[in-house]
Design an enzyme around this catalytic site. Structure first.
Site, short mmCIF file in Angstrom:
data_model
loop_
_atom_site.label_atom_id
_atom_site.label_comp_id
_atom_site.label_asym_id
_atom_site.label_seq_id
_atom_site.Cartn_x
_atom_site.Cartn_y
_atom_site.Cartn_z
CG HIS A 15 -0.14 0.21 2.51
ND1 HIS A 15 0.35 -0.83 3.27
CD2 HIS A 15 0.26 1.34 3.14
CE1 HIS A 15 1.01 -0.35 4.30
NE2 HIS A 15 0.98 0.98 4.26
CG LEU A 16 1.88 5.62 -1.56
CD1 LEU A 16 2.52 5.77 -2.94
CD2 LEU A 16 1.00 6.82 -1.27
CB SER A 17 0.74 5.52 4.35
OG SER A 17 0.87 4.20 4.79
CD GLN A 59 5.09 10.55 13.29
OE1 GLN A 59 4.06 10.25 13.89
NE2 GLN A 59 5.18 11.65 12.58
CE1 TYR A 97 6.89 11.52 9.22
CE2 TYR A 97 5.07 10.21 8.38
CZ TYR A 97 6.17 10.34 9.19
OH TYR A 97 6.56 9.29 9.97
CG ASP A 99 8.97 17.66 2.58
OD1 ASP A 99 8.39 17.41 1.50
OD2 ASP A 99 10.19 17.85 2.67
N PRO A 100 5.74 14.94 2.95
CG PRO A 100 3.62 14.38 2.12
CD PRO A 100 4.50 15.54 2.45
CB SER A 101 9.29 10.50 1.94
OG SER A 101 9.83 9.40 1.27
CG PHE A 102 3.60 10.40 -1.28
CD1 PHE A 102 2.59 10.23 -0.35
CD2 PHE A 102 3.80 11.65 -1.84
CE1 PHE A 102 1.78 11.30 0.02
CE2 PHE A 102 3.00 12.73 -1.48
CZ PHE A 102 1.98 12.55 -0.55
CG HIS A 103 7.28 4.95 1.71
ND1 HIS A 103 7.01 6.05 2.49
CD2 HIS A 103 7.04 3.87 2.49
CE1 HIS A 103 6.64 5.65 3.69
NE2 HIS A 103 6.65 4.32 3.72
P1 AMP Z 1 4.06 2.65 5.76
O1 AMP Z 1 4.59 1.45 5.05
O2 AMP Z 1 3.22 3.53 4.87
O3 AMP Z 1 3.40 2.34 7.06
O4 AMP Z 1 5.33 3.57 6.10
C1 AMP Z 1 6.34 3.09 6.94
C2 AMP Z 1 6.75 4.16 7.91
O5 AMP Z 1 7.41 5.23 7.26
C3 AMP Z 1 5.62 4.81 8.70
O6 AMP Z 1 5.68 4.33 10.02
C4 AMP Z 1 5.92 6.29 8.62
O7 AMP Z 1 5.80 6.89 9.88
C5 AMP Z 1 7.37 6.32 8.16
N1 AMP Z 1 7.85 7.56 7.57
C6 AMP Z 1 8.99 8.15 7.98
N2 AMP Z 1 9.19 9.30 7.33
C7 AMP Z 1 8.14 9.46 6.45
C8 AMP Z 1 7.78 10.47 5.51
N3 AMP Z 1 8.54 11.56 5.31
N4 AMP Z 1 6.66 10.33 4.80
C9 AMP Z 1 5.89 9.21 4.99
N5 AMP Z 1 6.18 8.22 5.87
C10 AMP Z 1 7.29 8.33 6.60
#
Ligand code: AMP
Length: 160
Positions: A15-17, A59, A97, A99-103
């Site tokens: 997924h992408l949060s 976090q 966030y 300034d999100p880093s989408f992943h």
């Molecule tokens: P997820 O797989 O979407 O749960 O992301 C894994 C973790 O990345 C989460 O626990 C987020 O808190 C963390 N994370 C750290 N820095 C960032 C950022 N800049 N943008 C989005 N997620 C982040």
């Protein structure tokens, strides 16, 4: 990556949060989901490319993730986050966030092991992604729905 951190586990689903995990009171679930549905109704399907290997920690630094960061599609994702943040604000909940880093996370482990995964491990993984013949088609993803998970319930909002 397991040669660097043996406790890494592969994600079972991808997924992408667009938000953090938040605590929703039971009687808020219905109005929360209604508001999300209204705000997301106008959004169209779109593509993104997730091809940049990056290490994340949550976090409170209790978990570490290896993810593929988005290199195209950031603008549409920011627009979606702005609507999701709007709903979170309505309920006085923490927004995403600034300034999100989408992943898309691929693997995770317990603890803050970012130091062991960054550097050589990350470079080797990026080389694999870059050298992978089918990466162009596999890493270009079309988003078709937004999902909200609350307890054991899933709510799905299809994009147009
Ligand atoms: P997820 O797989 O979407 O749960 O992301 C894994 C973790 O990345 C989460 O626990 C987020 O808190 C963390 N994370 C750290 N820095 C960032 C950022 N800049 N943008 C989005 N997620 C982040």
């Amino acid at each position: 990556a397991r040669t660097f951190v043996p406790s890494l586990a592969a994600m079972e689903e991808f997924h992408l949060s667009l938000s953090q995990c938040v605590v929703l009171r039971y009687h808020w679930i219905e109005p929360f989901v209604r508001s999300l549905r209204e705000r997301l109704a106008a959004f169209h399907r779109f593509f993104c490319v997730a091809d940049q290997v990056k290490v994340y920690t949550n976090q409170n630094k209790t978990r570490t993730f290896i993810g593929l960061e988005v290199s195209a599609g950031h603008f549409q994702l920011l627009e979606l986050v702005s609507e999701v943040d709007g709903v979170l604000e309505e309920f006085d909940l923490p927004t995403f966030y600034k300034d999100p880093s989408f992943h898309i996370s691929l693997a995770w482990c317990v603890g803050d092991l970012a130091g062991r995964l960054e550097g050589q491990c990350l470079r080797e993984l990026q080389d694999i992604v870059d050298g992978f013949e089918e990466s162009a088609s596999l890493l270009r993803i079309q988003w078709e729905q937004i999902r909200c998970k609350s307890g054991n319930k899933y709510f799905s909002f299809p994009l147009r």
